[in-house]
Design an enzyme around this catalytic site. Structure first.
Site, mmCIF file in Angstrom:
data_model
loop_
_atom_site.group_PDB
_atom_site.id
_atom_site.type_symbol
_atom_site.label_atom_id
_atom_site.label_comp_id
_atom_site.label_asym_id
_atom_site.label_seq_id
_atom_site.Cartn_x
_atom_site.Cartn_y
_atom_site.Cartn_z
ATOM 1 N N LYS A 58 1.142 4.096 -3.183
ATOM 2 C CA LYS A 58 0.611 5.460 -2.715
ATOM 3 C C LYS A 58 1.920 6.825 -2.803
ATOM 4 O O LYS A 58 1.104 7.788 -3.292
ATOM 5 C CB LYS A 58 -0.452 5.499 -1.262
ATOM 6 C CG LYS A 58 -1.363 4.766 -0.819
ATOM 7 C CD LYS A 58 -2.059 5.695 -1.405
ATOM 8 C CE LYS A 58 -3.756 4.941 -1.266
ATOM 9 N NZ LYS A 58 -5.047 5.576 -2.148
ATOM 10 N N TYR A 66 0.939 -0.988 -0.146
ATOM 11 C CA TYR A 66 -0.378 -0.431 0.399
ATOM 12 C C TYR A 66 1.122 1.940 0.151
ATOM 13 O O TYR A 66 0.443 2.115 -0.826
ATOM 14 C CB TYR A 66 -1.128 0.203 1.449
ATOM 15 C CG TYR A 66 -1.606 0.956 1.791
ATOM 16 C CD1 TYR A 66 -2.711 1.445 0.495
ATOM 17 C CD2 TYR A 66 -1.292 1.971 2.094
ATOM 18 C CE1 TYR A 66 -3.611 1.754 0.855
ATOM 19 C CE2 TYR A 66 -2.730 3.013 2.606
ATOM 20 C CZ TYR A 66 -3.570 3.228 2.129
ATOM 21 O OH TYR A 66 -4.547 4.274 2.260
#
Length: 737
Positions: free
Chosen positions: A168, A164
């Protein structure tokens, strides 16, 4: 509250809008008049399943409030389908909010290929696919607003979120590049790192905190960044709980850990590690050009054996002197406003020695005169307010005793005659800071405008006694240089006697320093009586030239440069010696009674008389590069449109001789059919190249490789360094000598 922001006529896509943040964005856009495409696949937080319920429910909410919305149930990987939904329903696409996301949290060692790939497919690839599908539509309509959604995990990292976090932060890199590529099409791209209660954050936050961090505290930022009034581009913002903060990169000064013709070793890195990681006087690079510029400077310093800089003692030296160029250079002072009437123009003319005893002075002293004019050197008056209103003392990195400040040099250039009344605004910026050993020199650039029209440019060279020794450079290519007068008898000499009250009169134009009126204050400075303002002598000398060589025609004045050498006492006589060479008048000003030089290295540039032939200002010893630019100018006239298509940029050139700037050229291959300008340029250049006359000719003739010249420090580049690749088009194809 001010005028509300509305989105009438705008079409927005919000991905992942079936709940949480996305739902809040969609509802907010709908209430404010936008047509909304509510996208949601309807899956769970791990990316499984599919349902139309979530998107349909939000669409109904928007319609219930009087808004317009349609649902889309496609995966963000099918970006074209999302955009087509907007086109079919509303005929256009203006705003894309990339919000869709899933989580598959695992510690790094337990992260599977599927865990990694699914996260990147939804977050990074999904945002890419939707944005790419919208991009050309935005380009054609010359408008677009794009929001990328990063997170604190992407910025700072977070245990169990390697997949993640990587996706991001990847979104931030994508957004930064889109901001650059979209700028000229009015497409702005910004990144938010929101903290709010949602399906994704409830897995990592306590329930009470999730409930407090409402999505409605994030939506206002998204709406503002999406509005056509907002000019923010390439920004990164943390937002949550009603708080918004902007982030930027910070970089230590670092250390050069190698020398010319010597190796670089890990032991040197180890020994300098504390200095490498020391964020004292850190810099804040804002783009790749500023980043690369540091490496170019390093290569130049290593190549020329200038030594390691900054060095381990620079921080202590900076602290001792109070001067930090890294902090100060580029800082802008508060904008200042100056309102004046014909009275101030007349008062200034009297302050620099004009008198009704001379009939040709009346045009500067009587508002009823048919040719009533403002003296050109009045251009320093509105600009000095930027410096005297305390702005200089607020600049980071300039901590010094103002009683030790001396006015060293002054440059003034007018771009049109000054109006005899009006309200002007001045924008001041620290152009450079130099270390002269015995003191520091601050170069302060001030641009003065009437509305949006540039009237004049001033450069103040300010010497701070005792503030040197901080390890800075001694010279600057940003300084407007003085020029030695010809070695011959002056062509003309003019003398004026100042009055006992000359300083008292001149100070009424705005320089209230008690040094020029208070005997006790003057005595503290080592003077037997109050002294005349340097800019008063400056005004005397300029009007002598204007009278001698321009028949007091203010419209012929272009610029003036002087170095202040010694003070003048009110009542002494000022004698201006003048040497005419083309449209440049070299000047030297003396006190007649003592022979002491007051102004040196000075000159006034005049515009050619309306009925005369334009004359090229002479350069000491002549510049060979003149021939090249003359040929480039000729080819621009013949093939300008073709060159504009190939280059599409504005190039500034600073040609040096003996270390000083001897000529300035601007090649505008961005507008119309192209143009060539000589002298300081009032517009904005995309890239500015500084090179000596000799090295320039070597490059043009193919004797010196531009890249080698660049890395050796012989050719310096400011601005968009990538445009240097187009030099061949300008120099090789179009300057065949």
């Amino acid at each position: 509250m001010s005028v509300p922001l509305v989105f009438d006529g705008k079409v927005v896509i919000v991905t992942g809008a079936g709940g949480g943040l996305g739902r809040e964005y969609a509802l907010a856009f709908g209430v404010r008049g936008a047509s909304v495409v509510v996208n949601d696949l309807g899956g769970d937080i791990k990316g499984g399943g599919k349902s139309s319920n979530a998107a349909d429910k939000v669409v109904e909410e928007i319609k219930a409030k009087g808004g317009k919305a349609v649902a889309n149930y496609d995966s963000v990987e099918d970006g074209e389908k999302l955009i087509q939904t907007a086109l079919d329903a509303f005929g256009r696409i203006d705003i894309v909010v990339n919000n869709a996301g899933i989580l598959r949290d695992r510690s790094f060692g337990r992260t599977s290929d599927l865990d990694w790939d699914l996260i990147h497919r939804v977050h990074l690839r999904g945002s890419f696919m939707v944005t790419r599908a919208a991009w050309n539509h935005m380009k054609k309509q010359k408008f677009g607003r794009i929001i990328m959604t990063s997170s604190a995990a992407g910025i700072y990292g977070n245990f169990g979120q390697a997949n993640y976090s990587a996706a991001k932060l990847g979104l931030l890199g994508l957004a930064n590049t889109l901001a650059i590529e979209g700028q000229k099409y009015n497409i702005h791209c910004n990144t938010i790192a929101p903290t709010a209660g949602s399906r994704l954050t409830e897995t990592v936050m306590p329930p009470v905190l999730c409930e407090s961090l409402k999505a409605e505290y994030v939506a206002p930022l998204v709406l503002w960044l999406s509005h056509d009034q907002c000019q923010e581009n390439g920004g990164l913002f943390e937002v949550g709980a009603g708080w918004i903060g902007k982030l930027r990169w910070e970089r230590s000064q670092g250390r050069i850990v190698r020398k010319k013709n010597q190796g670089m070793f890990p032991e040197t890195v180890r020994d300098q590690w504390d200095n490498i990681c020391d964020f004292t006087n850190a810099t804040k690079p804002a783009n790749i050009n500023e980043s690369v510029a540091t490496l170019v400077e390093v290569l130049s310093r290593v190549e020329t054996d200038e030594g390691i800089a900054p060095n381990p003692t620079s921080a202590m030296a900076t602290a001792a002197s109070g001067i930090s160029p890294l902090e100060a250079v580029g800082q802008k002072l508060p904008e200042s406003t100056f309102s004046y009437s014909q009275t101030q123009c007349i008062l200034y003319a009297l302050g620099v020695g004009m008198s009704t005893k001379d009939d040709d002075h009346l045009k500067f002293l009587y508002e009823g005169h048919e040719d009533f004019s403002c003296l050109p050197t009045f251009g320093v008056i509105p600009s000095q307010a930027a410096m005297m209103d305390g702005g200089l003392g607020s600049v980071p990195g300039l901590n010094f005793d103002f009683t030790r400040l001396l006015h060293g040099e002054q440059y003034l250039e007018l771009f049109k005659p000054l109006p005899t009344s009006g309200t002007l605004t001045s924008q001041a910026r620290i152009a450079d800071v130099l270390d002269k050993g015995s003191g520091a020199v601050i170069l302060l650039d001030v641009h003065t405008y009437s509305g949006k029209e540039l009237l004049c440019y001033n450069q103040y060279s300010l010497f701070i006694v005792g503030a040197g020794g901080f390890g800075g450079k001694r010279t600057s290519d940003k300084a407007m240089s003085t020029v030695t007068h010809p070695n011959r008898t002056p062509d003309a000499v003019m003398t004026d006697t100042t009055t006992r009250d000359q300083a008292a009169l001149y100070r009424l134009s705005g320089d209230w320093n008690p040094l020029h009126i208070d005997p006790s204050f003057a005595a503290m400075g080592g003077f037997k009586s109050p002294i005349l303002h340097g800019l008063c002598s400056f005004g005397f000398a300029a009007r002598h030239v204007l009278k001698q060589y321009a028949n007091n025609d203010a419209s012929r004045f272009k610029s003036i440069k002087v170095r202040f050498v010694k003070p003048v006492l009110p009542g002494q006589s000022l004698q201006t010696e003048m040497w005419k060479e083309g449209n440049r008048i070299h000047i030297q000003c003396k006190v007649k009674e003592s022979g002491a030089v007051v102004l040196s290295g000075a000159y006034v540039d005049l515009h050619a008389a309306a009925d005369g032939s334009p004359q090229i200002l002479p350069e000491a010893g002549g510049l060979k590069s003149e021939l090249v630019f003359a040929e480039i100018g000729r080819r621009i006239k013949d093939l300008g449109a073709e060159m504009v298509k190939k280059v599409n940029a504005v190039f500034g050139w600073e040609i040096t001789k003996g270390g000083d700037i001897a000529a300035q050229w601007t090649i505008d291959l961005k507008t119309g059919a192209g143009a060539l300008h000589k002298g300081p340029y009032s517009g904005k250049t995309d890239v500015t190249i500084t090179v000596s006359d000799g090295d320039f000719m070597e490059v043009v003739q193919g004797k010196l490789n531009p890249q080698k010249a660049f890395f050796a420090g012989k050719l310096k580049v400011r601005g968009n360094i990538m445009l240097s690749q187009k030099l061949e088009v300008i120099l090789k194809d179009y300057a065949k000598l």
